[in-house]
Motif scaffolding. Structure first.
Motif, PDB file in Angstrom:
ATOM      1  N   ALA A 148       0.513  -1.153   0.342  1.00 61.43           N
ATOM      2  CA  ALA A 148       0.215   0.376  -0.143  1.00 61.43           C
ATOM      3  C   ALA A 148       1.147   1.445   0.181  1.00 61.43           C
ATOM      4  CB  ALA A 148      -1.035   0.229   1.267  1.00 61.43           C
ATOM      5  N   SER A 149       1.884   1.173   0.545  1.00 61.99           N
ATOM      6  CA  SER A 149       2.682   2.506   0.879  1.00 61.99           C
ATOM      7  C   SER A 149       3.528   3.393  -0.365  1.00 61.99           C
ATOM      8  CB  SER A 149       4.114   2.504   1.612  1.00 61.99           C
ATOM      9  OG  SER A 149       3.235   2.220   3.333  1.00 61.99           O
ATOM     10  N   TRP A 150       3.988   1.432  -1.264  1.00 60.40           N
ATOM     11  CA  TRP A 150       3.762   1.752  -2.632  1.00 60.40           C
ATOM     12  C   TRP A 150       3.334   2.387  -3.802  1.00 60.40           C
ATOM     13  CZ3 TRP A 150       2.946  -0.262  -7.096  1.00 60.40           C
ATOM     14  CH2 TRP A 150       4.081  -0.242  -8.149  1.00 60.40           C
ATOM     15  N   ALA A 151       2.053   1.674  -3.315  1.00 62.96           N
ATOM     16  CA  ALA A 151       1.264   2.677  -4.288  1.00 62.96           C
ATOM     17  C   ALA A 151       1.155   3.664  -3.729  1.00 62.96           C
ATOM     18  CB  ALA A 151      -0.227   1.657  -4.637  1.00 62.96           C
ATOM     19  N   ALA A 152       0.753   3.547  -2.838  1.00 62.45           N
ATOM     20  CA  ALA A 152       0.954   5.313  -1.990  1.00 62.45           C
ATOM     21  C   ALA A 152       1.879   6.305  -3.259  1.00 62.45           C
ATOM     22  CB  ALA A 152       0.923   5.925  -1.704  1.00 62.45           C
ATOM     23  N   ASN A 155       2.080   6.443  -7.086  1.00 62.95           N
ATOM     24  CA  ASN A 155       1.140   6.836  -7.917  1.00 62.95           C
ATOM     25  C   ASN A 155       0.700   8.699  -7.724  1.00 62.95           C
ATOM     26  OD1 ASN A 155      -0.971   5.087  -9.082  1.00 62.95           O
ATOM     27  ND2 ASN A 155       0.130   3.556  -7.489  1.00 62.95           N
ATOM     28  N   LEU A 156       1.176   8.584  -6.227  1.00 57.69           N
ATOM     29  CA  LEU A 156       0.765  10.468  -5.628  1.00 57.69           C
ATOM     30  C   LEU A 156       2.581  11.236  -5.524  1.00 57.69           C
ATOM     31  CD1 LEU A 156      -1.457   9.708  -3.157  1.00 57.69           C
ATOM     32  CD2 LEU A 156      -1.483  10.337  -5.008  1.00 57.69           C
ATOM     33  N   PRO A 157       2.503  12.817  -5.543  1.00 58.44           N
ATOM     34  CA  PRO A 157       3.652  13.475  -4.957  1.00 58.44           C
ATOM     35  C   PRO A 157       3.696  12.461  -3.428  1.00 58.44           C
ATOM     36  CG  PRO A 157       1.369  14.355  -6.253  1.00 58.44           C
ATOM     37  CD  PRO A 157       1.195  13.576  -5.842  1.00 58.44           C
ATOM     38  N   ARG A 158       5.020  13.642  -3.975  1.00 52.68           N
ATOM     39  CA  ARG A 158       5.850  12.536  -2.216  1.00 52.68           C
ATOM     40  C   ARG A 158       5.098  13.084  -1.187  1.00 52.68           C
ATOM     41  NH1 ARG A 158       8.987  15.411   1.346  1.00 52.68           N
ATOM     42  NH2 ARG A 158      10.868  13.493   2.628  1.00 52.68           N
ATOM     43  N   LYS A 159       5.172  14.358  -1.281  1.00 48.37           N
ATOM     44  CA  LYS A 159       4.082  15.197  -0.251  1.00 48.37           C
ATOM     45  C   LYS A 159       2.324  14.903   0.018  1.00 48.37           C
ATOM     46  CE  LYS A 159       7.531  18.931   0.712  1.00 48.37           C
ATOM     47  NZ  LYS A 159       8.098  18.427   0.498  1.00 48.37           N
ATOM     48  N   GLN A 160       1.638  14.545  -0.877  1.00 50.20           N
ATOM     49  CA  GLN A 160       0.640  14.296  -0.835  1.00 50.20           C
ATOM     50  C   GLN A 160       0.432  12.881  -0.829  1.00 50.20           C
ATOM     51  OE1 GLN A 160      -1.784  16.024  -0.635  1.00 50.20           O
ATOM     52  NE2 GLN A 160      -0.493  17.883  -2.132  1.00 50.20           N
ATOM     53  N   ALA A 161       1.610  11.678  -1.282  1.00 60.21           N
ATOM     54  CA  ALA A 161       1.844  10.359  -0.337  1.00 60.21           C
ATOM     55  C   ALA A 161       1.910  10.179   1.130  1.00 60.21           C
ATOM     56  CB  ALA A 161       2.449   9.694  -1.569  1.00 60.21           C
ATOM     57  N   LEU A 162       2.863  11.350   1.352  1.00 57.68           N
ATOM     58  CA  LEU A 162       3.209  11.139   2.917  1.00 57.68           C
ATOM     59  C   LEU A 162       2.357  11.970   4.207  1.00 57.68           C
ATOM     60  CD1 LEU A 162       6.814  11.666   2.749  1.00 57.68           C
ATOM     61  CD2 LEU A 162       6.528  10.002   3.879  1.00 57.68           C
ATOM     62  N   TYR A 163       1.277  12.802   3.370  1.00 57.96           N
ATOM     63  CA  TYR A 163       0.537  13.299   3.561  1.00 57.96           C
ATOM     64  C   TYR A 163      -0.604  11.794   4.504  1.00 57.96           C
ATOM     65  CZ  TYR A 163      -3.567  15.732   5.652  1.00 57.96           C
ATOM     66  OH  TYR A 163      -4.603  16.950   5.671  1.00 57.96           O
ATOM     67  N   TYR A 164      -1.563  11.470   3.428  1.00 59.35           N
ATOM     68  CA  TYR A 164      -2.549  10.729   2.817  1.00 59.35           C
ATOM     69  C   TYR A 164      -1.655   9.309   4.389  1.00 59.35           C
ATOM     70  CZ  TYR A 164      -4.949  13.379   1.034  1.00 59.35           C
ATOM     71  OH  TYR A 164      -5.720  14.502  -0.028  1.00 59.35           O
ATOM     72  N   ILE A 165      -0.640   8.929   3.845  1.00 54.66           N
ATOM     73  CA  ILE A 165       0.121   7.664   5.032  1.00 54.66           C
ATOM     74  C   ILE A 165       0.733   8.152   6.016  1.00 54.66           C
ATOM     75  CG2 ILE A 165       2.076   6.707   5.411  1.00 54.66           C
ATOM     76  CD1 ILE A 165       2.392   6.435   2.744  1.00 54.66           C
ATOM     77  N   LEU A 166       0.804   9.977   6.758  1.00 51.35           N
ATOM     78  CA  LEU A 166       0.732  10.086   8.189  1.00 51.35           C
ATOM     79  C   LEU A 166      -0.134  10.662   8.726  1.00 51.35           C
ATOM     80  CD1 LEU A 166       4.181  11.881   7.922  1.00 51.35           C
ATOM     81  CD2 LEU A 166       3.885   9.553   8.407  1.00 51.35           C
ATOM     82  N   THR A 167      -1.689  10.873   8.013  1.00 48.73           N
ATOM     83  CA  THR A 167      -2.902  11.399   8.599  1.00 48.73           C
ATOM     84  C   THR A 167      -3.471  10.539   8.949  1.00 48.73           C
ATOM     85  OG1 THR A 167      -3.392  12.893   6.294  1.00 48.73           O
ATOM     86  CG2 THR A 167      -1.690  13.684   8.213  1.00 48.73           C
ATOM     87  N   GLY A 168      -3.740   9.517   7.727  1.00 50.22           N
ATOM     88  CA  GLY A 168      -5.560   8.560   7.666  1.00 50.22           C
ATOM     89  C   GLY A 168      -6.030   9.802   6.802  1.00 50.22           C
ATOM     90  N   ASP A 169      -6.185  10.594   6.895  1.00 50.33           N
ATOM     91  CA  ASP A 169      -7.065  11.684   6.346  1.00 50.33           C
ATOM     92  C   ASP A 169      -7.724  11.190   4.272  1.00 50.33           C
ATOM     93  OD1 ASP A 169      -6.342  13.470   7.958  1.00 50.33           O
ATOM     94  OD2 ASP A 169      -6.409  15.213   7.189  1.00 50.33           O
ATOM     95  N   THR A 170      -8.916  11.057   4.046  1.00 54.26           N
ATOM     96  CA  THR A 170      -9.257  11.012   3.519  1.00 54.26           C
ATOM     97  C   THR A 170      -9.220  11.371   2.309  1.00 54.26           C
ATOM     98  OG1 THR A 170     -11.539  11.563   3.804  1.00 54.26           O
ATOM     99  CG2 THR A 170     -10.994   9.082   4.256  1.00 54.26           C
ATOM    100  N   LEU A 171      -9.232  11.243   0.361  1.00 60.53           N
ATOM    101  CA  LEU A 171      -9.201  11.705  -0.626  1.00 60.53           C
ATOM    102  C   LEU A 171     -10.201  11.158  -1.059  1.00 60.53           C
ATOM    103  CD1 LEU A 171      -7.043  11.577  -3.145  1.00 60.53           C
ATOM    104  CD2 LEU A 171      -6.748   9.889  -0.889  1.00 60.53           C
ATOM    105  N   THR A 172     -10.873  12.182  -2.230  1.00 61.84           N
ATOM    106  CA  THR A 172     -12.332  12.244  -2.865  1.00 61.84           C
ATOM    107  C   THR A 172     -11.663  11.559  -4.420  1.00 61.84           C
ATOM    108  OG1 THR A 172     -12.385  14.026  -4.150  1.00 61.84           O
ATOM    109  CG2 THR A 172     -13.635  14.220  -2.013  1.00 61.84           C
ATOM    110  N   GLY A 173     -12.829  11.834  -5.228  1.00 56.92           N
ATOM    111  CA  GLY A 173     -12.293  10.708  -6.829  1.00 56.92           C
ATOM    112  C   GLY A 173     -11.630  12.072  -6.828  1.00 56.92           C
ATOM    113  N   ARG A 174     -12.371  13.307  -7.055  1.00 58.75           N
ATOM    114  CA  ARG A 174     -11.696  14.679  -7.703  1.00 58.75           C
ATOM    115  C   ARG A 174     -10.213  14.336  -7.222  1.00 58.75           C
ATOM    116  NH1 ARG A 174     -14.288  18.175 -10.691  1.00 58.75           N
ATOM    117  NH2 ARG A 174     -16.462  17.263  -9.641  1.00 58.75           N
ATOM    118  N   GLN A 175     -10.062  14.789  -6.171  1.00 61.19           N
ATOM    119  CA  GLN A 175      -8.530  14.709  -5.607  1.00 61.19           C
ATOM    120  C   GLN A 175      -7.788  13.763  -6.574  1.00 61.19           C
ATOM    121  OE1 GLN A 175     -10.040  14.989  -1.819  1.00 61.19           O
ATOM    122  NE2 GLN A 175      -8.931  16.929  -1.466  1.00 61.19           N
ATOM    123  N   ALA A 176      -8.102  12.563  -6.280  1.00 61.47           N
ATOM    124  CA  ALA A 176      -7.325  11.360  -6.724  1.00 61.47           C
ATOM    125  C   ALA A 176      -7.207  11.736  -7.738  1.00 61.47           C
ATOM    126  CB  ALA A 176      -8.187  10.114  -6.771  1.00 61.47           C
TER     127      ALA A 176
END
Length: 274
Positions: A148-152, A155-176
């Motif tokens: 899962a961390s590999w997928a993030a 597929n995501l820019p570094r700071k966005q990947a780390l943000y969602y990994i470290l906070t557990g926050d959600t993102l919408t389809g539009r953000q994805a």
């Protein structure tokens, strides 16, 4: 339709659709689903004619990720059982990543943890704008593992990947879509149409070329230019051998007659699906 305990598989000529089928559990992946996914991939490979595989979920979810109780909590006190249980999951994740057919994730709802992983390892992805993605592992004390961390990270820019990994926050389809986790996000009522449009486009391509293009991309992401060029040339000879030089004998012959414009459309194949 092939109906397994937790997965439905539909093979329609060159297109296969896998439906994750535990809607009452938000299609959480339990040990049986991992077994069923391996069997579904076996069936597709045995068919031999599938060019595109779509993965989606029944009900209002794509997948809520791993079934925490069945995959982790219950087998934890038996190390061998814990290992075997999760090895089945890791096996089909790796198989899906390297699958010869083009894989398309169709995200119709919740996609958490392993759902993000499957989205990330599929070649392409289309999502509902209202789909909800998340890596919630941090909320129960671990980091996203099993790929899962590999997928993030891939597929995501570094700071966005780390943000969602470290906070557990959600993102919408539009953000994805904005961050690159999916190719396109559309209103929920257009999800079927948009996915079908993409599949039809892929089905017109040479399946050998699709497969080798995936291999070349994966190889060349991790190498320098001279090595990449050598690999490209070797794969081009392989492609020519496997397809009877279709790109020369069919595609460029049609181009010579101005039957199509490569920048705007594809050449006509005898077995293409319109």
């Amino acid at each position: 339709m092939i109906t397994l305990e937790t997965v439905n598989l539909e093979i329609d000529g060159p297109k296969a659709t896998i439906f994750l089928n535990r809607p009452d559990k938000k299609n959480a992946m339990n040990p049986q689903m991992h077994l069923d996914m391996n069997q579904a991939l076996d069936e597709i490979e045995a068919d031999g004619n599938v060019k595109v595989v779509v993965i989606t979920g029944n009900g209002d979810s794509f997948s809520a990720g791993m079934d925490l109780e069945e995959c982790f909590l219950k087998p934890y006190d038996d190390p061998q059982l814990f290992y075997r249980t999760n090895l089945v999951a890791l096996t089909w994740f790796k198989r899906l990543k390297a699958f010869p057919a083009v894989t398309v994730a169709k995200i119709n709802g919740f996609a958490f943890g392993g759902g993000v992983l499957v989205t990330g390892i599929c070649d392409l992805a289309v999502a509902s704008e209202s789909a909800l993605f998340g890596l919630s592992e941090i909320n129960f004390g671990i980091f996203p593992a099993g790929g899962a961390s590999w997928a993030a990270a891939h597929n995501l820019p570094r700071k966005q990947a780390l943000y969602y990994i470290l906070t557990g926050d959600t993102l919408t389809g539009r953000q994805a879509e904005q961050y690159g986790l999916v190719n396109k996000a559309v209103p929920a009522e257009q999800l079927d149409e948009e996915t079908d449009r993409l599949v039809r486009k892929l089905l017109k391509k040479n399946p050998v070329t699709l497969h080798l293009a995936k291999q070349v991309y994966e190889h060349n992401r991790a190498t320098d230019l001279p090595t990449a060029i050598d690999y490209d040339q070797a794969k081009l000879w392989e492609l020519s051998r496997l397809t009877g030089s279709e790109w020369i004998n069919v595609a460029l012959k049609q181009f010579e007659k101005r039957a199509y414009q490569p920048g705007l459309s594809t050449y006509t194949r005898s077995d293409s699906t319109s």
